[in-house]
Design an enzyme around this catalytic site. Structure first.
Site, PDB file in Angstrom:
ATOM      1  N   SER A 140    -110.252   1.700 -38.996  1.00 22.74           N
ATOM      2  CA  SER A 140    -109.314   1.658 -37.883  1.00 22.74           C
ATOM      3  C   SER A 140    -108.121   0.852 -38.358  1.00 22.74           C
ATOM      4  O   SER A 140    -108.235   0.050 -39.297  1.00 22.74           O
ATOM      5  CB  SER A 140    -109.959   0.986 -36.668  1.00 22.74           C
ATOM      6  OG  SER A 140    -108.989   0.564 -35.728  1.00 22.74           O
ATOM      7  N   THR A 141    -106.982   1.053 -37.715  1.00 27.09           N
ATOM      8  CA  THR A 141    -105.864   0.150 -37.990  1.00 27.09           C
ATOM      9  C   THR A 141    -106.303  -1.301 -37.828  1.00 27.09           C
ATOM     10  O   THR A 141    -105.871  -2.184 -38.575  1.00 27.09           O
ATOM     11  CB  THR A 141    -104.689   0.436 -37.035  1.00 27.09           C
ATOM     12  OG1 THR A 141    -104.154   1.724 -37.335  1.00 27.09           O
ATOM     13  CG2 THR A 141    -103.594  -0.613 -37.163  1.00 27.09           C
ATOM     14  N   SER A 318     -63.137 -25.470 -49.986  1.00 28.64           N
ATOM     15  CA  SER A 318     -62.289 -25.422 -48.805  1.00 28.64           C
ATOM     16  C   SER A 318     -61.145 -24.455 -49.017  1.00 28.64           C
ATOM     17  O   SER A 318     -60.605 -24.338 -50.122  1.00 28.64           O
ATOM     18  CB  SER A 318     -61.725 -26.807 -48.484  1.00 28.64           C
ATOM     19  OG  SER A 318     -60.796 -26.747 -47.414  1.00 28.64           O
TER      20      SER A 318
END
Length: 467
Positions: A140-141, A318
């Site tokens: 199953s998942t 900057s």
């Protein structure tokens, strides 16, 4: 464009004939455009999904449930994927509804179509080998997906462990390089007592290196899987011997010491190991960010800050202030850490949201854990290569700070008493005179004795004290 028609519970859909995935994957792609991060972004998870599917095929064949030609084709397809083939076909977004069903079906469909090619059949010819009936047999998942996650996380964390170890070595190397650089230690951003810059960097190395062991310890918890539990842990639709056989094969294929969970029902809904794993990642992120903070403080200036170390300049700092260079690498590390800390909260909330026999929020847990591991790995490597290796000590600045610090008075307390030391410290702070000059001026200690007490050898290690 040539197409093929596939059918599921909701009806028919036309897909490009060359597409490796199928209808359920396509529905998930259409439904879940959340992060833009597909399963393929994390190869460790793709490989782990293929390992789980190979494990199931081998076990089902040995139990007489899967014919040899189908088992061989599935195993060959999984081997190709583990080798890096067709990762781009794992296209479902990591965050999805359905508790991981879309991820599981993406793997089932890609492996089925690759196996069909090996059988000489066209893509989508599921009458010959089916994504659900054959690739997903005995699964199953709800057991295949978390098992793959547990395995995938162990592979994903290996580069992070290597990156931490390398960063630790780089810090240790700086510790040796700066072993003779005397500086002031600080507590609460105030002068404390002298130390060496080498001791400071050695402490950074030890602090980060501790979490290598913590990561290995939590990975041991990920070795306990619920494979064979199928939907809710009862093992419905499996052979009585399947679970033990599948887990044994997964350990062989992955090379990890995988073992079955003691209680498959409990293990199917429990997210505790993931919460602990996330907690260790958060702990390391906090430490890494603190290191970045310290590097920024120690390098602050260049003229009006601590200025005790110089970080390698990486880029102009900057667009308006000429000559300014910012500590951009530590800043990026800080931001990485904040994101990992946020991811941990998301993992915590998703784990808490589990209801009854399943936690439908597991995809969010997986996305955040894998993202945190990858981000921390990248941050460690960036910090080492672009910052730590190029750090230089400003020996003269460190010396000046010690000479003008009031903190050295602590070394004199056993010899002149706390009251005298406190008075001298206050005078030094008020007058600007050095502690040494004031002690000599009052005749509290002789010059030779004072020189000995204020020497690095005396101040940096325990010494015998006067009775």
């Amino acid at each position: 464009m040539n197409t093929r028609i596939e059918h599921d519970l909701l009806g028919d859909m036309a897909l490009p004939a060359t597409t490796w995935y199928g209808i359920q994957t396509q529905r998930a792609v259409d439904n879940f455009a959340i992060t833009g991060v597909p399963i393929s972004h994390f190869p460790a998870l793709v490989n782990a999904l293929a390992m789980v599917k190979a494990t199931a095929a081998r076990a089902n064949h040995e139990l007489g449930l899967l014919p040899a030609h189908k088992a061989d084709a599935i195993l060959a397809a999984c081997s190709d994927i583990i080798g890096g083939h067709l990762h781009e076909a794992f296209v479902v977004d990591l965050i999805q509804g359905g508790a991981g069903t879309s991820t599981n079906m993406n793997a089932n469909e890609v492996i089925a179509n690759l196996a069909l090619e090996k059988l000489g059949q066209p893509k989508g010819a599921y009458a010959h080998l089916h994504p659900n009936d054959d690739v997903n047999m005995s699964q199953s998942t709800n057991d295949a997906y978390p098992t793959a996650v547990c395995v995938g996380l162990q592979f994903a964390v290996e580069p992070l462990v290597d990156a931490i170890a390398s960063l630790k070595r780089a810090l240790e190397a700086k510790g040796r390089e700066f072993a003779d650089v005397i500086k002031m230690g600080r507590t609460q951003l105030q002068d404390a007592v002298p130390m060496t810059l080498g001791l400071e960097f050695e402490a950074f190395a030890v602090n980060l290196g501790e979490d290598i062991d913590r990561l290995r310890e939590v990975c041991a918890l990920l070795c306990e899987v619920n494979l064979g539990g199928t939907a809710i842990g009862t093992g419905i639709n499996t052979h009585p011997d399947y679970a033990a056989l599948a887990v044994r094969h997964l350990a062989e294929i992955s090379g990890k010491p995988i073992v079955p969970a003691a209680n498959l029902v409990e293990a199917t809904s429990d997210m505790g190991a993931f919460v602990l794993f996330s907690g260790v990642l958060k702990r390391f992120a906090v430490k890494l960010s603190k290191l970045a903070n310290d590097l920024r403080l120690l390098s602050s200036g260049p003229r009006t800050g601590f200025g005790e170390i110089h970080l390698p300049p990486m880029q102009p700092g900057s667009s308006i202030m000429p000559g300014k260079v910012n500590p951009v690498i530590p800043e990026a590390v800080n931001q990485t850490a904040y994101q990992v800390i946020g991811n941990d909260l998301a993992v915590t909330m998703a784990a808490e949201a589990g209801q009854l026999q399943l936690n439908a929020m597991e995809p969010l847990i997986v996305y955040n854990l894998l993202s945190s591991v990858r981000m921390l790995d990248a941050a460690c490597r960036m910090l080492e290569e672009r910052c730590i290796r190029g750090i230089r000590a400003d020996r003269e600045q460190c010396r000046r700070h010690v000479e003008h610090s009031i903190g050295v008075i602590t070394a004199l307390v056993p010899h002149i008493g706390y009251a005298n030391a406190s008075r001298i410290a206050a005078q030094a702070l008020h007058s600007g005179d050095t502690v040494r000059a004031l002690v000599l001026g009052e005749g509290l200690l002789g010059e030779a004795e004072l020189d000995a007490l204020l020497s690095p050898q005396s101040m940096l290690a325990p010494q015998r004290q006067p009775a």
